[in-house]
Design a protein around this motif. Structure first.
Motif, short mmCIF file in Angstrom:
data_model
loop_
_atom_site.label_atom_id
_atom_site.label_comp_id
_atom_site.label_asym_id
_atom_site.label_seq_id
_atom_site.Cartn_x
_atom_site.Cartn_y
_atom_site.Cartn_z
N LYS A 88 44.67 37.24 43.30
CA LYS A 88 43.55 36.33 43.00
C LYS A 88 42.24 36.90 43.55
O LYS A 88 41.19 36.81 42.91
CB LYS A 88 43.81 34.96 43.61
N GLN A 89 42.28 37.49 44.74
CA GLN A 89 41.09 38.12 45.32
C GLN A 89 40.63 39.30 44.46
O GLN A 89 39.44 39.49 44.23
CB GLN A 89 41.39 38.58 46.74
N ILE A 90 41.60 40.08 43.99
CA ILE A 90 41.28 41.23 43.14
C ILE A 90 40.68 40.76 41.81
O ILE A 90 39.72 41.35 41.31
CB ILE A 90 42.55 42.07 42.90
N LEU A 91 41.23 39.70 41.25
CA LEU A 91 40.69 39.15 40.01
C LEU A 91 39.23 38.73 40.18
O LEU A 91 38.39 38.98 39.31
CB LEU A 91 41.52 37.94 39.57
N GLU A 92 38.92 38.10 41.29
CA GLU A 92 37.55 37.68 41.56
C GLU A 92 36.61 38.88 41.64
O GLU A 92 35.51 38.86 41.08
CB GLU A 92 37.50 36.89 42.87
N ILE A 93 37.06 39.92 42.30
CA ILE A 93 36.26 41.13 42.42
C ILE A 93 36.06 41.80 41.06
O ILE A 93 34.95 42.22 40.70
CB ILE A 93 36.92 42.12 43.39
N GLU A 94 37.13 41.88 40.26
CA GLU A 94 37.05 42.51 38.95
C GLU A 94 36.14 41.73 38.01
O GLU A 94 35.37 42.32 37.24
CB GLU A 94 38.46 42.62 38.34
N THR B 240 46.31 37.58 35.93
CA THR B 240 46.34 36.13 36.15
C THR B 240 47.77 35.60 36.00
O THR B 240 48.23 34.78 36.81
CB THR B 240 45.41 35.42 35.15
N ASP B 241 48.48 36.07 34.98
CA ASP B 241 49.88 35.69 34.80
C ASP B 241 50.71 36.09 36.01
O ASP B 241 51.55 35.31 36.49
CB ASP B 241 50.46 36.35 33.55
N LEU B 242 50.48 37.30 36.49
CA LEU B 242 51.26 37.80 37.63
C LEU B 242 51.01 36.96 38.87
O LEU B 242 51.93 36.63 39.62
CB LEU B 242 50.92 39.27 37.88
#
Length: 258
Positions: free
Chosen positions: A247-253, A225-227
């Motif tokens: 952001k897309q990867i964060l949502e998936i994770e 998220t920081d990145l």
């Protein structure tokens, strides 16, 4: 009288258990997660690293894209001569992949790269990592390196390959960092120390492959998220693209943990 003592002991045991549970809960919820702070001043690559194509992966319909999990707007640092590299793979199908590491000759006007490692892998969906083996000669302090991951979508059509790239600077470990790390008792504590001092590869490397408990997952997502925020604040179009990918990867994770 005996019955009274039994009831009293049972109450005391229940009280101790309650205190223990509450203490454990408070200990878990008061763990401070450090923010990732870029090195000061941050170094930036002379040329933007490639963000290949608009498709998600070889399947062309993924919700995310092949992405190196490292800074784009500035060059991430490490104090390790055998660091861990991480990236996200969107394809569920196992495909041939290459991890390639190059030494950057900064004295050269063109910053030519020399290939020093070329490893063949197979993809797995989600976050993948590769750590340089301790049995091999490590990276050199004070040196910059360029790395990339390449998914071979169709072996007979090299042009179909998907590429994601990044840079890494190897810097000297300071005495105060050594002292702080010596007092750390677990990967989360070490990751916090690294992140607070601007060592992306070391901080993320501590949590991305060292466990799957709640604290590891929380810090891993916190660092990503920081990145994403840091990349979004940059002036580069490539960094903005990188922010959206993360952001897309964060949502998936996050959905994967529900």
């Amino acid at each position: 009288m005996k019955r009274r003592f039994q009831l009293l002991n049972q109450c005391l045991d229940n009280h101790r258990l309650t205190i223990g549970v509450v203490s454990l809960f408070l200990g878990m919820t008061t763990v401070a997660l450090a923010d990732y702070k870029p090195p000061d001043p941050p170094s930036r690559p002379k040329e933007p690293t490639i963000i290949s194509g608009t498709r998600g992966g070889c399947s062309k319909n993924g919700k995310a894209k092949l992405t190196t999990l490292a800074p784009q707007e500035h060059i991430g640092q490490t104090v390790s001569t055998h660091p861990t590299f991480a990236w996200f793979v969107p394809d569920a199908e196992s495909l041939p992949m290459k991890f390639q590491l190059y030494q950057v000759y900064q004295d050269d006007v063109n910053e030519n790269h020399q290939l020093i490692q070329n490893i063949e892998l197979q993809t797995t969906p989600g976050i993948m990592t590769h750590s340089l083996s301790q049995d091999e000669l490590g990276l050199s302090v004070g040196q910059r390196y360029f790395w990339q991951v390449v998914i071979i979508c169709e072996p007979n059509h090299p042009s179909s390959a998907i590429v994601a790239q990044g840079y890494i600077d190897v810097v000297q470990e300071s005495p105060d960092l050594k002292i702080a790390l010596a007092a750390a008792t677990n990967p989360v504590d070490r990751a916090n120390i690294y992140a607070d001092r601007g060592f992306w590869y070391d901080g993320f490397g501590e949590v991305v492959g060292s466990g799957d408990d709640a604290r590891h997952r929380e810090l891993k997502l916190n660092l990503l998220t920081d990145l994403a925020k840091i990349e979004a604040s940059g002036n580069s179009h490539y960094a903005s693209q990188k922010s959206e990918r993360i952001k897309q990867i964060l949502e998936i994770e996050r959905k994967a943990r529900l």
